[in-house]
Motif scaffolding. Structure first.
Motif, PDB file in Angstrom:
ATOM      1  N   HIS A 167     -35.787  13.985 -30.431  1.00 14.67           N
ATOM      2  CA  HIS A 167     -34.884  14.887 -29.717  1.00 14.67           C
ATOM      3  C   HIS A 167     -35.267  16.346 -29.929  1.00 14.67           C
ATOM      4  O   HIS A 167     -35.230  17.165 -28.997  1.00 14.67           O
ATOM      5  CB  HIS A 167     -33.435  14.659 -30.159  1.00 14.67           C
ATOM      6  N   VAL A 168     -35.608  16.702 -31.147  1.00 13.61           N
ATOM      7  CA  VAL A 168     -36.012  18.080 -31.454  1.00 13.61           C
ATOM      8  C   VAL A 168     -37.282  18.434 -30.691  1.00 13.61           C
ATOM      9  O   VAL A 168     -37.392  19.510 -30.101  1.00 13.61           O
ATOM     10  CB  VAL A 168     -36.187  18.270 -32.974  1.00 13.61           C
ATOM     11  N   LEU A 169     -38.259  17.513 -30.682  1.00 13.10           N
ATOM     12  CA  LEU A 169     -39.514  17.751 -29.972  1.00 13.10           C
ATOM     13  C   LEU A 169     -39.261  17.946 -28.474  1.00 13.10           C
ATOM     14  O   LEU A 169     -39.790  18.879 -27.857  1.00 13.10           O
ATOM     15  CB  LEU A 169     -40.488  16.587 -30.200  1.00 13.10           C
ATOM     16  N   LEU A 170     -38.478  17.077 -27.861  1.00 12.25           N
ATOM     17  CA  LEU A 170     -38.178  17.195 -26.437  1.00 12.25           C
ATOM     18  C   LEU A 170     -37.419  18.496 -26.132  1.00 12.25           C
ATOM     19  O   LEU A 170     -37.666  19.152 -25.109  1.00 12.25           O
ATOM     20  CB  LEU A 170     -37.383  15.983 -25.950  1.00 12.25           C
ATOM     21  N   GLY A 171     -36.518  18.892 -27.014  1.00 17.29           N
ATOM     22  CA  GLY A 171     -35.789  20.148 -26.830  1.00 17.29           C
ATOM     23  C   GLY A 171     -36.712  21.351 -26.878  1.00 17.29           C
ATOM     24  O   GLY A 171     -36.594  22.278 -26.066  1.00 17.29           O
ATOM     25  N   LEU A 172     -37.651  21.362 -27.839  1.00 13.63           N
ATOM     26  CA  LEU A 172     -38.606  22.473 -27.937  1.00 13.63           C
ATOM     27  C   LEU A 172     -39.523  22.526 -26.725  1.00 13.63           C
ATOM     28  O   LEU A 172     -39.804  23.602 -26.193  1.00 13.63           O
ATOM     29  CB  LEU A 172     -39.424  22.353 -29.227  1.00 13.63           C
ATOM     30  N   ALA A 207     -38.874  21.400 -23.684  1.00 17.33           N
ATOM     31  CA  ALA A 207     -38.082  21.850 -22.536  1.00 17.33           C
ATOM     32  C   ALA A 207     -37.829  23.357 -22.608  1.00 17.33           C
ATOM     33  O   ALA A 207     -37.976  24.076 -21.605  1.00 17.33           O
ATOM     34  CB  ALA A 207     -36.759  21.095 -22.482  1.00 17.33           C
ATOM     35  N   PHE A 208     -37.466  23.863 -23.783  1.00 20.94           N
ATOM     36  CA  PHE A 208     -37.188  25.291 -23.946  1.00 20.94           C
ATOM     37  C   PHE A 208     -38.412  26.133 -23.612  1.00 20.94           C
ATOM     38  O   PHE A 208     -38.356  27.060 -22.811  1.00 20.94           O
ATOM     39  CB  PHE A 208     -36.718  25.573 -25.375  1.00 20.94           C
ATOM     40  N   PHE A 209     -39.549  25.815 -24.238  1.00 19.26           N
ATOM     41  CA  PHE A 209     -40.750  26.617 -23.996  1.00 19.26           C
ATOM     42  C   PHE A 209     -41.301  26.389 -22.596  1.00 19.26           C
ATOM     43  O   PHE A 209     -41.911  27.290 -22.003  1.00 19.26           O
ATOM     44  CB  PHE A 209     -41.801  26.348 -25.078  1.00 19.26           C
ATOM     45  N   GLY A 210     -41.103  25.230 -22.022  1.00 16.11           N
ATOM     46  CA  GLY A 210     -41.521  24.991 -20.637  1.00 16.11           C
ATOM     47  C   GLY A 210     -40.774  25.898 -19.674  1.00 16.11           C
ATOM     48  O   GLY A 210     -41.368  26.493 -18.766  1.00 16.11           O
ATOM     49  N   VAL A 211     -39.466  26.018 -19.861  1.00 18.83           N
ATOM     50  CA  VAL A 211     -38.669  26.907 -19.017  1.00 18.83           C
ATOM     51  C   VAL A 211     -39.102  28.352 -19.233  1.00 18.83           C
ATOM     52  O   VAL A 211     -39.214  29.138 -18.276  1.00 18.83           O
ATOM     53  CB  VAL A 211     -37.161  26.718 -19.295  1.00 18.83           C
ATOM     54  N   MET A 212     -39.365  28.745 -20.469  1.00 18.76           N
ATOM     55  CA  MET A 212     -39.803  30.119 -20.749  1.00 18.76           C
ATOM     56  C   MET A 212     -41.149  30.424 -20.077  1.00 18.76           C
ATOM     57  O   MET A 212     -41.320  31.480 -19.464  1.00 18.76           O
ATOM     58  CB  MET A 212     -39.917  30.351 -22.258  1.00 18.76           C
ATOM     59  N   PHE A 213     -42.121  29.509 -20.191  1.00 18.58           N
ATOM     60  CA  PHE A 213     -43.426  29.726 -19.559  1.00 18.58           C
ATOM     61  C   PHE A 213     -43.290  29.774 -18.039  1.00 18.58           C
ATOM     62  O   PHE A 213     -43.935  30.597 -17.375  1.00 18.58           O
ATOM     63  CB  PHE A 213     -44.418  28.634 -19.974  1.00 18.58           C
ATOM     64  N   LEU A 214     -42.463  28.942 -17.462  1.00 15.48           N
ATOM     65  CA  LEU A 214     -42.261  28.935 -16.020  1.00 15.48           C
ATOM     66  C   LEU A 214     -41.628  30.249 -15.557  1.00 15.48           C
ATOM     67  O   LEU A 214     -42.096  30.865 -14.593  1.00 15.48           O
ATOM     68  CB  LEU A 214     -41.379  27.751 -15.614  1.00 15.48           C
ATOM     69  N   ALA A 215     -40.590  30.695 -16.248  1.00 17.36           N
ATOM     70  CA  ALA A 215     -39.929  31.949 -15.872  1.00 17.36           C
ATOM     71  C   ALA A 215     -40.876  33.137 -16.019  1.00 17.36           C
ATOM     72  O   ALA A 215     -40.973  33.986 -15.120  1.00 17.36           O
ATOM     73  CB  ALA A 215     -38.684  32.164 -16.725  1.00 17.36           C
ATOM     74  N   ASN A 216     -41.609  33.204 -17.121  1.00 14.56           N
ATOM     75  CA  ASN A 216     -42.558  34.307 -17.316  1.00 14.56           C
ATOM     76  C   ASN A 216     -43.676  34.259 -16.288  1.00 14.56           C
ATOM     77  O   ASN A 216     -44.126  35.293 -15.786  1.00 14.56           O
ATOM     78  CB  ASN A 216     -43.122  34.288 -18.730  1.00 14.56           C
ATOM     79  N   GLY A 217     -44.151  33.067 -15.981  1.00 12.90           N
ATOM     80  CA  GLY A 217     -45.198  32.929 -14.974  1.00 12.90           C
ATOM     81  C   GLY A 217     -44.740  33.423 -13.613  1.00 12.90           C
ATOM     82  O   GLY A 217     -45.481  34.122 -12.914  1.00 12.90           O
ATOM     83  N   LEU A 218     -43.526  33.077 -13.213  1.00 11.51           N
ATOM     84  CA  LEU A 218     -42.989  33.553 -11.939  1.00 11.51           C
ATOM     85  C   LEU A 218     -42.826  35.068 -11.936  1.00 11.51           C
ATOM     86  O   LEU A 218     -43.150  35.738 -10.951  1.00 11.51           O
ATOM     87  CB  LEU A 218     -41.652  32.880 -11.635  1.00 11.51           C
TER      88      LEU A 218
END
Length: 167
Positions: free
Chosen positions: A15-20, A22-33
């Motif tokens: 659960h911790v791994l999936l949460g991390l 997901a969190f960093f995936g959203v951050m990279f996507l937002a920064n990339g956009l």
């Protein structure tokens, strides 16, 4: 023998791994956009080739000195009802400057899809007009004038125009 009770909703390593992730995936996507839109919408420069402009800096300074020596004053005004942009040139003695060939561009400060080239015609002595419909907001007028068609540039003008709503 003791048995540990398992909680049905316990947080595990998975659960911790999936949460991390997901969190960093959203951050990279937002920064990339954000980076994509920042780079693709506005270059930050107002000249097409700033490097070449820098190489010709001494010529640019000499041209500015020649222009200042003319002592011309230029006023720009936009009439929204008539959809007419007016330039008025006067010399150092406040006499109108006639016989110029003036071309220019109208651009938005932060957008380039509304940019347009314009040409002015002499309306009366020292007054030059161009019929153009402008949307409300900020515009930057960049104009060059020559004493005759195709002649050397004698005056450069850069003015900010603000077209109010409802004009």
């Amino acid at each position: 023998m003791s048995t540990a009770a398992r909680f049905p909703h316990a947080v595990t390593g998975r659960h911790v791994l999936l949460g991390l992730i997901a969190f960093f995936g959203v951050m990279f996507l937002a920064n990339g956009l954000l980076v994509y839109y920042a780079v693709s919408t506005f270059s930050g420069g107002d000249r097409p080739d700033p490097y070449r402009s820098g190489l010709n800096y001494n010529e640019t300074l000499a041209e500015a000195e020649r222009q200042a020596a003319l002592g011309w004053d230029a006023r720009a005004d936009y009439d929204g009802k008539a959809q007419r942009l007016t330039l008025q040139f006067t010399d150092s003695a406040k006499a109108p400057v006639s016989g110029l060939s003036i071309t220019g561009t109208l651009a938005r400060p932060a957008e380039k899809w509304d940019d347009r080239s314009i040409a002015f015609r002499e309306w009366s002595e020292g007054v030059y007009v161009s019929d153009v419909a402008l949307k409300p907001g900020n515009w930057v007028l960049s104009a060059e004038s020559a004493e005759r068609k195709g002649g050397p540039t004698v005056h450069r003008l850069k003015k900010r125009l603000i077209v109010p709503e409802g004009s």
